[in-house]
Design an enzyme around this catalytic site. Structure first.
Site, PDB file in Angstrom:
ATOM      1  N   SER A  81      -1.239   1.606  14.547  1.00 31.34           N
ATOM      2  CA  SER A  81      -1.870   0.317  14.315  1.00 31.34           C
ATOM      3  C   SER A  81      -1.565  -0.048  12.867  1.00 31.34           C
ATOM      4  O   SER A  81      -1.989   0.653  11.939  1.00 31.34           O
ATOM      5  CB  SER A  81      -3.381   0.403  14.542  1.00 31.34           C
ATOM      6  OG  SER A  81      -4.007  -0.828  14.257  1.00 31.34           O
ATOM      7  N   SER A  82      -0.811  -1.120  12.669  1.00 34.26           N
ATOM      8  CA  SER A  82      -0.326  -1.460  11.332  1.00 34.26           C
ATOM      9  C   SER A  82      -1.468  -1.789  10.379  1.00 34.26           C
ATOM     10  O   SER A  82      -2.611  -2.033  10.797  1.00 34.26           O
ATOM     11  CB  SER A  82       0.633  -2.654  11.406  1.00 34.26           C
ATOM     12  OG  SER A  82       1.790  -2.331  12.122  1.00 34.26           O
ATOM     13  N   GLN A  83      -1.154  -1.816   9.099  1.00 31.38           N
ATOM     14  CA  GLN A  83      -2.138  -2.178   8.082  1.00 31.38           C
ATOM     15  C   GLN A  83      -2.683  -3.571   8.385  1.00 31.38           C
ATOM     16  O   GLN A  83      -1.912  -4.527   8.566  1.00 31.38           O
ATOM     17  CB  GLN A  83      -1.497  -2.139   6.699  1.00 31.38           C
ATOM     18  CG  GLN A  83      -2.465  -2.374   5.565  1.00 31.38           C
ATOM     19  CD  GLN A  83      -1.790  -2.177   4.211  1.00 31.38           C
ATOM     20  OE1 GLN A  83      -0.570  -2.101   4.120  1.00 31.38           O
ATOM     21  NE2 GLN A  83      -2.587  -2.101   3.167  1.00 31.38           N
ATOM     22  N   PRO A  84      -3.994  -3.745   8.472  1.00 26.76           N
ATOM     23  CA  PRO A  84      -4.547  -5.051   8.856  1.00 26.76           C
ATOM     24  C   PRO A  84      -4.082  -6.214   7.979  1.00 26.76           C
ATOM     25  O   PRO A  84      -3.815  -7.311   8.488  1.00 26.76           O
ATOM     26  CB  PRO A  84      -6.058  -4.826   8.744  1.00 26.76           C
ATOM     27  CG  PRO A  84      -6.226  -3.375   9.065  1.00 26.76           C
ATOM     28  CD  PRO A  84      -5.042  -2.703   8.426  1.00 26.76           C
TER      29      PRO A  84
END
Length: 373
Positions: A81-84
């Site tokens: 889950s990529s950096q928000p």
């Protein structure tokens, strides 16, 4: 309000205060979509632990502005889950409107697709890994979006071969070049966002179709992504060297002093790094400190023939090693000073033409001849 709701509200407020969430509809999406549901099978805690929902650190780790690695193969991260804040920046760059058709290459956890869907986009997301597709589909069902997001198992290089008319294509994995199939699937006036390898990084480029099988790109965002496999990771003549571990370099024999006190922040350093890579194809990423090179890793001019090279640090200092250390140090300083003389351009101030490369049967379009706008 549950603990997750409170943490999510706090996390969104923090992102807003730091200027990392702008548009109201994006803020609403981040408030509405529970990130924890998309990492319910756990993630790498970074300290040797695999954190699951029963761990007391699970929710506090979920609601930080950090990427979460959700799949490892032989210890190597392959899905996350990529950096928000990066997700938010890419979604804002897509300039979505209600009803926009989006093709996403790389399902990840499904969280990115969920955010875009809550904003009113019609999202089709494709991934080649069955387990990734299955987990994302389960997460979307848990949050009530199973029928709203079209999750497909398939080769990302191909996109969705039977369909066209996408307003946007967004790629969520690092690639060495762009599949021409994606551009063929765009609607007139549409564009593509993709993290394309450059000097050992994966800055996000905004890409539009061009004439005669080519395309045009401009720099969009500073970013780092996991690398794709297959034709999207093809090496080609004239590409930057692959990243190197700093441990492979001998101790520096040439040291040039800092230019900036304090050092450039991470964003400005990546602007410098991009420019150095645009001007010199020897530029790549040296990962991790070793032998007195300093820092956690950064830009390096690599001497692939004789060994060594010159590292350019965020404070503008230079460390060089190898039989031609003095020459490489001088080249690094000249490139640094050229960036200053040109007004310290940002990544967004560069454009390039994309041309075919890679496997002739599965070509990719790659940048060539970057020009400062």
């Amino acid at each position: 309000m549950t603990a997750a709701d409170e943490l999510r509200a706090r996390y969104v407020d923090q992102l807003r205060r730091e200027g990392l969430l702008g548009a109201d509809e994006l803020v609403r999406a981040f408030r509405a979509v529970p990130r924890e549901e998309f990492v319910a099978t756990g993630f790498d805690g970074g300290d040797g632990r695999w954190l699951g929902p029963d761990d007391p650190d699970f929710l506090p780790m979920v609601y930080r502005n950090h990427p979460l690695v959700t799949k490892l193969v032989d210890g190597v991260p392959v899905s996350s889950s990529s950096q928000p804040s990066l997700m938010a920046a890419m979604i804002e760059s897509l300039e979505l409107r209600p009803g926009s058709r989006v093709l996403e290459i790389g399902v990840g956890t499904g969280y990115n697709a969920a955010l875009m869907t809550v904003m009113g986009a019609r999202v089709t997301t494709v991934d080649i890994a069955p387990d990734v597709v299955e987990r994302a589909g389960a997460a979307l069902r848990r949050v009530g979006l199973a029928g709203a997001v079209d999750v497909r198992l398939g080769d990302g290089y191909l996109g969705v071969p039977a369909e066209t008319g996408y307003d946007r294509v967004v790629v969520t994995v690092g690639v060495t070049g762009v599949s021409p199939r994606w551009l063929d699937q765009l609607a007139p006036g549409g564009y593509l966002l993709a993290p394309v390898e450059h000097a050992g990084n994966h800055p996000v480029l905004r890409i539009r179709p061009g004439a005669r099988g080519m395309a045009g790109a401009r720099g969009e965002l500073r970013a780092g992504f996991m690398s794709a496999a297959g034709p999207l990771a093809a090496r080609y003549p004239g590409a930057h060297p692959p990243p190197r571990r700093a441990a492979a370099f001998p101790p520096p024999t040439v040291r040039q002093p800092a230019r900036w006190r304090p050092p450039l922040d991470v964003f400005r350093y990546h602007d410098l790094w991009f420019a150095v890579g645009a001007w010199d194809r020897r530029t790549t990423f040296s990962a991790g400190p070793a032998g007195g090179w300093g820092g956690p890793g950064g830009a390096v001019l690599l001497d692939e023939v004789h060994g060594g090279g010159a590292g350019l640090l965020a404070d503008g200092s230079v460390r060089a090693a190898g039989p031609y250390a003095a020459r490489y140090a001088a080249d690094a300083i000249a490139l640094r000073d050229r960036w200053v003389a040109r007004g310290e351009p940002t990544i967004a101030e560069w454009t390039s033409r994309l041309v075919p490369a890679g496997d002739p049967d599965q070509p990719i379009l790659v940048p060539t001849n970057w020009i400062q706008r």
